[in-house]
Every structure is written in C-alpha cells, then in structure tokens.
Design a protein around this motif. Structure first.
Motif, PDB file in Angstrom:
ATOM      1  N   GLN A 230       0.828  -1.209   0.000  1.00  0.00           N
ATOM      2  CA  GLN A 230       0.000   0.000   0.000  1.00  0.00           C
ATOM      3  C   GLN A 230       0.862   1.258   0.000  1.00  0.00           C
ATOM      4  O   GLN A 230       0.504   2.273  -0.608  1.00  0.00           O
ATOM      5  N   LEU A 231       1.999   1.199   0.658  1.00  0.00           N
ATOM      6  CA  LEU A 231       2.918   2.337   0.641  1.00  0.00           C
ATOM      7  C   LEU A 231       3.502   2.553  -0.752  1.00  0.00           C
ATOM      8  O   LEU A 231       3.722   3.693  -1.177  1.00  0.00           O
ATOM      9  N   ASP A 232       3.738   1.460  -1.479  1.00  0.00           N
ATOM     10  CA  ASP A 232       4.197   1.581  -2.864  1.00  0.00           C
ATOM     11  C   ASP A 232       3.153   2.302  -3.715  1.00  0.00           C
ATOM     12  O   ASP A 232       3.490   3.162  -4.535  1.00  0.00           O
ATOM     13  N   VAL A 233       1.896   1.944  -3.508  1.00  0.00           N
ATOM     14  CA  VAL A 233       0.810   2.580  -4.262  1.00  0.00           C
ATOM     15  C   VAL A 233       0.682   4.044  -3.873  1.00  0.00           C
ATOM     16  O   VAL A 233       0.479   4.923  -4.723  1.00  0.00           O
ATOM     17  N   LEU A 234       0.825   4.336  -2.575  1.00  0.00           N
ATOM     18  CA  LEU A 234       0.734   5.722  -2.105  1.00  0.00           C
ATOM     19  C   LEU A 234       1.815   6.587  -2.732  1.00  0.00           C
ATOM     20  O   LEU A 234       1.607   7.778  -2.979  1.00  0.00           O
ATOM     21  N   ALA A 235       2.971   6.003  -3.007  1.00  0.00           N
ATOM     22  CA  ALA A 235       4.065   6.751  -3.625  1.00  0.00           C
ATOM     23  C   ALA A 235       3.717   7.239  -5.027  1.00  0.00           C
ATOM     24  O   ALA A 235       4.340   8.170  -5.548  1.00  0.00           O
ATOM     25  N   LEU A 236       2.716   6.625  -5.649  1.00  0.00           N
ATOM     26  CA  LEU A 236       2.271   7.049  -6.979  1.00  0.00           C
ATOM     27  C   LEU A 236       1.396   8.295  -6.933  1.00  0.00           C
ATOM     28  O   LEU A 236       1.069   8.866  -7.968  1.00  0.00           O
ATOM     29  N   ARG A 242      -6.083   6.196  -4.200  1.00  0.00           N
ATOM     30  CA  ARG A 242      -7.521   6.058  -3.911  1.00  0.00           C
ATOM     31  C   ARG A 242      -8.226   5.300  -5.022  1.00  0.00           C
ATOM     32  O   ARG A 242      -9.098   4.465  -4.763  1.00  0.00           O
ATOM     33  N   HIS A 243      -7.850   5.577  -6.276  1.00  0.00           N
ATOM     34  CA  HIS A 243      -8.462   4.871  -7.405  1.00  0.00           C
ATOM     35  C   HIS A 243      -8.146   3.378  -7.354  1.00  0.00           C
ATOM     36  O   HIS A 243      -8.928   2.552  -7.843  1.00  0.00           O
ATOM     37  N   LEU A 244      -7.008   3.035  -6.781  1.00  0.00           N
ATOM     38  CA  LEU A 244      -6.605   1.628  -6.692  1.00  0.00           C
ATOM     39  C   LEU A 244      -7.085   0.969  -5.398  1.00  0.00           C
ATOM     40  O   LEU A 244      -6.679  -0.149  -5.079  1.00  0.00           O
ATOM     41  N   GLY A 245      -7.936   1.661  -4.670  1.00  0.00           N
ATOM     42  CA  GLY A 245      -8.590   1.051  -3.512  1.00  0.00           C
ATOM     43  C   GLY A 245      -7.895   1.237  -2.181  1.00  0.00           C
ATOM     44  O   GLY A 245      -8.246   0.569  -1.202  1.00  0.00           O
ATOM     45  N   VAL A 246      -6.910   2.121  -2.091  1.00  0.00           N
ATOM     46  CA  VAL A 246      -6.205   2.347  -0.833  1.00  0.00           C
ATOM     47  C   VAL A 246      -6.911   3.439  -0.036  1.00  0.00           C
ATOM     48  O   VAL A 246      -7.179   4.527  -0.562  1.00  0.00           O
ATOM     49  N   ASP A 247      -7.235   3.138   1.222  1.00  0.00           N
ATOM     50  CA  ASP A 247      -7.781   4.143   2.131  1.00  0.00           C
ATOM     51  C   ASP A 247      -6.607   4.964   2.651  1.00  0.00           C
ATOM     52  O   ASP A 247      -5.952   4.595   3.627  1.00  0.00           O
TER      53      ASP A 247
END
Length: 352
Positions: A230-236, A242-247
C-alpha cells in the motif's frame, strides 16, 4: 517499482547489499564483543555462546568474570544497539513514505523529543502502567508529536518542506522547554536520567530493556512489511492510490502509530539519537529503489549496523570515556541532512 529489482542487475544489486550489510553486522557484533577494558578473545566469545546453547567446547571462557562481562554488559548493549538502530531506521523509512518527503525523520521533526518528554515525565512522577510507564508515556509523547506534524505539515495533499522543518523546530523547542521544566522539578537521580535522554546512550543496557524493545520492533516491522504494498501505491500519488482502492487517510494514521511505536521503543531506553532514520533509508533507497518491502528490511539491517558501529566508536574514541552516541550520530548526520536539504531545494526549484 518492484520490476527494477526483478531484473538480473537488480537482483545482483539487492544480493550485494544484503551480503554487505549482514557481513558488517556480524563483524560489528564480534568486534563489539571483544572490545573493552577486559581483553576477551573471539574464541571465548563463540565458546561462551555455544556453552549457553548447551554445547561444551574447549573455547568456553575459563574465568567466570569473562562470561559475566559478555552476558551482563556487552551482549545486552549489542542487542540494544541492534534493536534501537533498526527501530529508528524503519521509523524513518515509514515517515518518509507517509509524508512523501526524504527530509522526514523522527528526530528532525520532533517525534523523538516528544517521546523523550513523555519518558521523562514518567521518570520524575513515577508513573507506571504494568511496570512500563516510561515506554508507555514515550509512546504517547511520540504519537502526539507525529499527529501534530501530520496535521500541520500536510496541505492540499502534499507536504511543504518549509512547513515540515518549521513544525519540527517548533515541536523540538516545545519538547526541550518541557524537558527543562521537568528537569527543574526532578530530584538528583531523576535529573541524571533526563540528561541521559537528551544526550542518547546505550551504556548500562539490560536484558530486561531489550525484551521490551525487541517485541515492539518485531510488531512494528511485521506491520510495516504488511503495509509495504500500500505504501508503494501511495508513492504514486494520493489520487492514484484512492483509485486503486487504498484508504489513504487510514493508512497514514496506522503508519503514524507505527512510527510512534518504533520511536518510543528506541527513545524509552536509549534517549534521543538523531539522523539514523534519515540517513539509512535514504542511502538504501538510492541503492534498491523506492519499493518499500525491500527498503524496510534493508533499512532495519542498515540501521542496526550503523548504530552498532557508532556505539563501538563511542566506547573507543576516548580512552576511559563513553561518549554520548546521540552526539556522534548528529555529527555524521548533520552534514548529510544539509546536503539532502540543498538537493531537495534545487530539485523543487525553491523552498516549497
């Protein structure tokens, strides 16, 4: 981000870094064990360890004082250096991830000072929670400081460098004022302990302290690795995350609690040791890239290695003296921080 490390060059780079860090860590443990006022050979170190594991060998120390020195003085200090260094480095990596800024670090933004203030209050007023009042209030102080940094420094989905640094200055100033007031109220014994927090030291580490810090590190490390994707996704970016489902907000709150937990674990028994959480994750990121799973594991080993060797220097630089380890890490980390700050300014084209 993980694809880069999946290439042959990436695998080679990751393997080389892992072997180097592990070799330095093992060497640091051995050198720290044999270094001190009492001469102890490497054979006696291994013999003592094997003897405790139930294997009697000719290498076992013949004198009880050697065995006692290893298990009462040196091994607890080595274990504490490893646990504290890993906690600070992982806390720094998490903080940089949640703020999206390489300048974020528990000591720089005041989290360590907040934790130290909480710990000093527990010492002076004798506050206990099932025997763990110092660690508990250190956690509360670190958590409040982290939440305050998060609330003030975040604006419009981004962290301004100036705001982050000014918030850290303000929190450090407030914590130092609080420490001074508590110091004024303290008796002689408590006052000496508070001064210890301000300088940072691993001298006098005990197994009873290690068994508090190590489980907190383990819990924080496992939770951090679970959140690594999730931290990897947040780095984007927040919108993509949020679009990829991360709160995003829930993730940030959880990470903030983990940072406070890891910082409190380190500060509660070792005092304020700055810049470990800044230097180690940044160097590891330059080698491995931004993928957080590998970054977190390597930061843990790198932080443990750095603090172990730094502690060895504090015991050997001046004969008969034990220098504060916080002073040494600040001397090394300060110039690194200035260089990183200058690089960040040039990259962003200004201070924002």
């Amino acid at each position: 981000m993980s694809d880069t490390l999946a290439t042959p060059a990436g695998v080679l780079r990751r393997s080389a870094l892992a072997l180097t860090l592990l070799a330095l860590l093992v060497a640091g443990v051995l050198v720290s064990a044999v270094t001190g006022q009492l001469d102890i050979s490497a054979g006696e170190v291994w013999g003592s360890i094997l003897d405790r594991l139930g294997f009697s060998t000719a290498l076992a120390p013949e004198e009880d004082v050697v065995d006692a020195t290893l298990w009462v003085v040196r091994f607890p200090r080595i274990a504490m250096a490893i646990a504290v260094g890993a906690s600070l480095a992982v806390g720094g990596a998490l903080m940089q991830a949640v703020f999206g800024n390489p300048l974020a670090e528990p000591g720089v933004v005041g989290v360590s000072s907040g934790a130290a203030l909480g710990a000093s209050i527990a010492i002076v007023f004798g506050i206990q929670f099932a025997g763990g009042g110092v660690a508990a209030l250190a956690f509360v102080g670190g958590l409040l400081a982290t939440l305050l940094v998060y609330a003030v420094a975040r604006a419009g989905g981004r962290t301004e460098v100036v705001t982050l640094l000014l918030t850290g200055i303000a929190i450090n100033a407030f914590a130092q004022a609080g420490l001074a007031f508590v110091l004024f109220l303290a008796d002689t014994a408590s006052r000496e302990q508070i001064v210890f927090w301000q300088l940072g030291s691993l001298a006098g580490s005990l197994w009873s302290e290690v068994v508090v810090v190590a489980p907190l590190l383990l819990v924080g490390m496992v939770a951090a690795v679970v959140l690594s994707r999730q931290l990897d996704v947040l780095a984007l970016g927040e919108r993509n995350a949020r679009h990829l489902g991360v709160d995003v907000e829930a993730l940030r709150i959880v990470v903030i609690v983990l940072v406070a937990l890891l910082t409190a674990a380190a500060v509660a028994f070792a005092g304020i040791i700055a810049f470990v959480g800044l230097v180690v994750p940044h160097i590891i990121r330059m080698v491995l890239g931004p993928a957080h799973r590998g970054l977190l594991w390597a930061s843990a080993v790198g932080g443990a290695t750095l603090l172990l060797w730094a502690d060895l220097l504090t015991r050997t630089l001046v004969d008969g003296s034990d220098l504060p380890i916080g002073m040494l890490t600040a001397l090394v980390g300060g110039p690194f921080f200035f260089g990183l700050l200058y690089q960040q300014r040039r990259k962003s084209g200004g201070w924002m």
